[in-house]
Design a protein around this motif. Sequence first.
Motif, short mmCIF file in Angstrom:
data_model
loop_
_atom_site.label_atom_id
_atom_site.label_comp_id
_atom_site.label_asym_id
_atom_site.label_seq_id
_atom_site.Cartn_x
_atom_site.Cartn_y
_atom_site.Cartn_z
N PRO A 6 0.84 -1.19 0.00
CA PRO A 6 0.00 0.00 0.00
C PRO A 6 0.88 1.25 0.00
CG PRO A 6 -0.32 -1.29 2.03
CD PRO A 6 0.71 -1.99 1.18
N PRO A 7 0.37 2.39 -0.46
CA PRO A 7 1.19 3.60 -0.55
C PRO A 7 1.89 3.95 0.76
CG PRO A 7 -0.93 3.94 -1.62
CD PRO A 7 -0.98 2.61 -0.96
N ARG A 8 1.23 3.83 1.90
CA ARG A 8 1.85 4.20 3.17
C ARG A 8 3.04 3.31 3.48
NH1 ARG A 8 -0.95 7.12 7.60
NH2 ARG A 8 -2.34 7.21 5.87
N ARG A 11 5.87 4.26 1.14
CA ARG A 11 6.45 5.52 1.60
C ARG A 11 7.37 5.29 2.80
NH1 ARG A 11 4.94 9.80 5.38
NH2 ARG A 11 5.91 11.71 4.64
N VAL A 25 2.43 8.58 -4.70
CA VAL A 25 1.12 8.59 -5.35
C VAL A 25 1.08 7.41 -6.30
CG1 VAL A 25 -0.48 9.83 -6.86
CG2 VAL A 25 0.90 11.10 -5.19
N ILE A 26 0.09 6.56 -6.15
CA ILE A 26 -0.12 5.43 -7.06
C ILE A 26 -1.18 5.87 -8.06
CG2 ILE A 26 -0.75 3.00 -7.26
CD1 ILE A 26 1.73 3.52 -5.48
N ASP A 28 -3.02 5.38 -12.18
CA ASP A 28 -3.31 4.50 -13.30
C ASP A 28 -3.97 5.32 -14.39
OD1 ASP A 28 -3.63 2.25 -14.87
OD2 ASP A 28 -5.28 1.42 -13.72
N SER A 43 -5.52 9.00 -9.61
CA SER A 43 -4.82 8.60 -8.40
C SER A 43 -5.65 7.54 -7.69
CB SER A 43 -4.60 9.80 -7.49
OG SER A 43 -4.03 9.38 -6.29
N ILE A 44 -5.04 6.39 -7.42
CA ILE A 44 -5.76 5.31 -6.75
C ILE A 44 -5.22 5.05 -5.34
CG2 ILE A 44 -6.57 4.19 -8.85
CD1 ILE A 44 -4.25 2.26 -8.65
N GLY A 45 -4.23 5.83 -4.92
CA GLY A 45 -3.69 5.72 -3.58
C GLY A 45 -2.62 6.77 -3.38
N ALA A 46 -2.49 7.25 -2.13
CA ALA A 46 -1.47 8.26 -1.83
C ALA A 46 -1.09 8.20 -0.37
CB ALA A 46 -1.99 9.65 -2.19
N ALA A 47 0.13 8.64 -0.08
CA ALA A 47 0.62 8.76 1.30
C ALA A 47 1.63 9.88 1.35
CB ALA A 47 1.25 7.46 1.77
#
Length: 53
Positions: A6-8, A11, A25-26, A28, A43-47
């Motif tokens: 997962p992004p977190r 990171r 930032v993930i 697609d 953006s489908i995920g971020a941390a």
Amino acid sequence: MPRALPPRALRDALITYTGAEVAVVIADSSDGRADRRGVTLISIGAAGRAPSG
């Protein structure tokens, strides 16, 4: 295939490895093809970065 982090977690690993504060930032493309100029990404995920509206 290995499960993606997962992004977190990604990171945290990058910070541990490099010592630098980074944001992850993930993203697609909306059409599922390789990125091309002018393609809009989703953006489908971020941390490490607050979402912008």
